[in-house]
Each structure stands twice: as C-alpha cells, then as structure tokens.
Design a protein around this motif. Sequence first.
Motif, PDB file in Angstrom:
ATOM      1  N   ASN A   5       1.148  -1.485   0.224  1.00 47.86           N
ATOM      2  CA  ASN A   5      -0.115   0.237  -0.248  1.00 47.86           C
ATOM      3  C   ASN A   5       0.599   1.428  -0.130  1.00 47.86           C
ATOM      4  O   ASN A   5       0.607   2.406  -0.675  1.00 47.86           O
ATOM      5  N   GLY A   6       1.693   1.005   0.161  1.00 46.89           N
ATOM      6  CA  GLY A   6       3.260   2.400   0.712  1.00 46.89           C
ATOM      7  C   GLY A   6       3.391   2.299  -0.482  1.00 46.89           C
ATOM      8  O   GLY A   6       4.174   3.897  -1.051  1.00 46.89           O
ATOM      9  N   THR A   7       3.147   1.904  -1.718  1.00 47.59           N
ATOM     10  CA  THR A   7       3.739   1.595  -2.700  1.00 47.59           C
ATOM     11  C   THR A   7       3.281   3.052  -4.084  1.00 47.59           C
ATOM     12  O   THR A   7       1.788   2.438  -4.373  1.00 47.59           O
ATOM     13  N   SER A   8       3.565   4.291  -4.072  1.00 47.74           N
ATOM     14  CA  SER A   8       2.742   4.774  -5.564  1.00 47.74           C
ATOM     15  C   SER A   8       3.586   5.357  -6.351  1.00 47.74           C
ATOM     16  O   SER A   8       2.325   4.794  -7.228  1.00 47.74           O
ATOM     17  N   VAL A   9       4.575   5.061  -6.913  1.00 49.00           N
ATOM     18  CA  VAL A   9       5.208   4.930  -8.286  1.00 49.00           C
ATOM     19  C   VAL A   9       4.364   3.060  -8.925  1.00 49.00           C
ATOM     20  O   VAL A   9       4.829   2.969  -8.866  1.00 49.00           O
ATOM     21  N   GLN A  10       4.099   3.866  -9.951  1.00 49.63           N
ATOM     22  CA  GLN A  10       3.116   2.622 -10.369  1.00 49.63           C
ATOM     23  C   GLN A  10       4.197   2.975 -12.239  1.00 49.63           C
ATOM     24  O   GLN A  10       4.402   1.937 -13.124  1.00 49.63           O
ATOM     25  N   SER A 167       8.455  -0.442   0.150  1.00 54.32           N
ATOM     26  CA  SER A 167       7.671   1.018  -0.541  1.00 54.32           C
ATOM     27  C   SER A 167       8.605   1.678  -1.961  1.00 54.32           C
ATOM     28  O   SER A 167       9.483   1.854  -1.620  1.00 54.32           O
ATOM     29  N   CYS A 169       8.161   5.572  -3.256  1.00 52.07           N
ATOM     30  CA  CYS A 169       6.971   6.467  -2.963  1.00 52.07           C
ATOM     31  C   CYS A 169       7.617   7.997  -3.620  1.00 52.07           C
ATOM     32  O   CYS A 169       7.296   9.394  -3.762  1.00 52.07           O
ATOM     33  N   ASN A 172      11.693   8.414  -9.817  1.00 51.67           N
ATOM     34  CA  ASN A 172      11.140   6.981 -10.261  1.00 51.67           C
ATOM     35  C   ASN A 172      11.838   7.502 -11.490  1.00 51.67           C
ATOM     36  O   ASN A 172      11.759   6.094 -12.104  1.00 51.67           O
ATOM     37  N   SER A 188      13.995   3.071  -3.895  1.00 55.52           N
ATOM     38  CA  SER A 188      12.619   2.700  -2.533  1.00 55.52           C
ATOM     39  C   SER A 188      12.848   4.059  -1.430  1.00 55.52           C
ATOM     40  O   SER A 188      13.766   4.376  -0.371  1.00 55.52           O
ATOM     41  N   CYS A 189      11.704   4.269  -1.105  1.00 55.03           N
ATOM     42  CA  CYS A 189      11.768   4.696   0.572  1.00 55.03           C
ATOM     43  C   CYS A 189      11.796   3.927   1.819  1.00 55.03           C
ATOM     44  O   CYS A 189      12.373   4.358   2.589  1.00 55.03           O
TER      45      CYS A 189
END
Length: 328
Positions: A5-10, A167, A169, A172, A188-189
């Motif tokens: 869920n912590g991953t915002s990079v698609q 994660s 985030c 990228n 990675s965060c």
Amino acid sequence: MEIRNGTSVQEFTLEGLPAVQHLGKVLFLLHLLAYLASVTGNSLTITITWADRRLHTPMYFFLSTFSFCECGFITTIIPKLLTIFLSGRQTISFAACFTQAFASLFLGATTFFLMGVMSLDRYLAICKPLYYPTIMNTRTCILLVTACFSLGFLLMVIPVIKLSQLSFCGPNVIPHFFCDLGPLARLSCSESRSIETLFYNVVFFLTFTSFFMTVIAYSNIVVTILRLPSAKERKKAFSTCSSHLIVLSLMYGSCVFIYVKPKRKSRLDTNQEAALVNTVVTPLLNPVIYTLRNKQVHQALKDALSKIAYLIYKYKFLQVQLPFDGDI
C-alpha cells in the motif's frame, strides 16, 4: 509482484545513456545490428549442435545451453534499450521493471554456473580422459544443467521478491538503461540496505563459486598439458581451452567491475559501460569465439550448407521436370 500500500510509483523511467542520447538513431542501428548478429550467431550454434550427430557431446550440449541463456539474457534487455534510442520512450511499468530485473539476473546467474560446469567438463576431458565418457554421460549432463537453472532461480528470486515488496513513493528515475537491483534499491522509500547487502552477497557467492571452479579446473589442466610429451598435443589441448578462457575473462571482468568493486560516486556511470560490455559485446563475441576457432563446428556448418544447397537444387530440378496439366 505484490505491491504494498505504501507504493505510489506505478512506473519507472530508465535514464538510458544520457551522454550519447543525441545519437539515438545511430546507436539504435548499431545496437540493433549487434542484437540481431548475437541472436543469429547463438541460434546458429544451437541449431548446428542439435542437427549434427557429431556434435552430440557434453561440451556442445553445455555450449548450446549457454547460447540459449545468452539469447534470453540479451532479449530481456536490448529491445527496451532500442525503444529508448529510437522513440525516446523511457518509461517502464512497475511489474515489467521487476520482471526484467529477475529475468536478466536469473539468466545471468545460470550462465555463470554453466561456465563453471564447462570448466569442469574440460578438466575431465583433458585430465581424466579414460573416465570422461563414464562420468559425463547424458544423465549427468542433464542433471548439471538442471542444477544450474535451479540455483540461478533460487538465488535471484528471493532478493527480487523482497525488493518488490518495499515502498516506492519518491523518485522513479533509474540511472541505468535497464532495471538492475542496485539502482532500484536506492529508489525505495523503505530501508533497503539489508536487501542490497543480500544481493551483493549472492552475486559474490555466485561469482566466487564459478571462478573457484574455473581456477581449480584450469590449474589442473595446465599442469596436465605441460606434461604432454608432444608439442603438437600441447598446442591442440591449449587451443581447445582458449575459447572458453576468452569468454570467461570477458564475463568475470565485467561482472566484478559492476558488482564487486568498491563503491564510489562515479560508480553508476562506470557501471553502464561495463554493463554494455556484459549485455551487448560479450553475447556477440561468444558465438564468434566458439565457432570460428572450432574445426568441428566449421565442418558441421559446411555439411549443413551443402545439404541445404542440394535440397534447393533438387527442388528446382523437380519443378522443371513436372509435366504440364495438358500432358496428364
């Protein structure tokens, strides 16, 4: 790959080769020709090995498997690089990036294990010629190749899965022309130092194991060759091993330069140069080195071309001899 869920990079952006990006069309053509030549050369090695019964030996069985891995390895990397050069499309999805990372690492690791097995094969052929046919039978060869693929898979699947579950985030942009675990971990965060350490330990174990097998094997080979009474026999034995040693030098040199050398600020830029050698130059040279220096492959290739020429001639001759519809 599971995305937390912590991953915002698609998706990620591959930086490519920014220093020469303005030469995109020229580089596209050069890399395309190198890619096609590499795939053709390795595919030809596989085809000739399996088509000619005289090459149904352990050495050529391992060589054809090695060529198969090389084809797969460059196919996971070069097509995307060609896209970057031609159209400037540098984005790659999260799943595709980790798939590329795993495929390239898995096939690369398998290739290193195969090089160690090929060194063992040469050791047995030269140092234990009487026992060689018994030891290196079909079952043993298949088991060794299966072990190489299995070890390559098991060693690389764990670091890739662990890294994919972290994660992402922030930034990228991957400062490389393909998805490699080192640059990915630094994006990675989450805390990724443990995964980086695991990955480099795995690479060190892989490189050291293969290198250790090679050193032990060729040390015994050199001693055995120097004991041969005839200069002609010594020359023939050294010629058999020289191709393998050239390929080993290229692979170990580029891999150690990328993964094992001490860290420094310019490491990423230098890695790109070493990675180009490993992904473009070495797979291109491998079939050339192995085939141009091998009389058995030369003869098998000549025989295959003669058969093809005969079949073409026979087909054309039959066409000329066919009667017209009115004569039937």
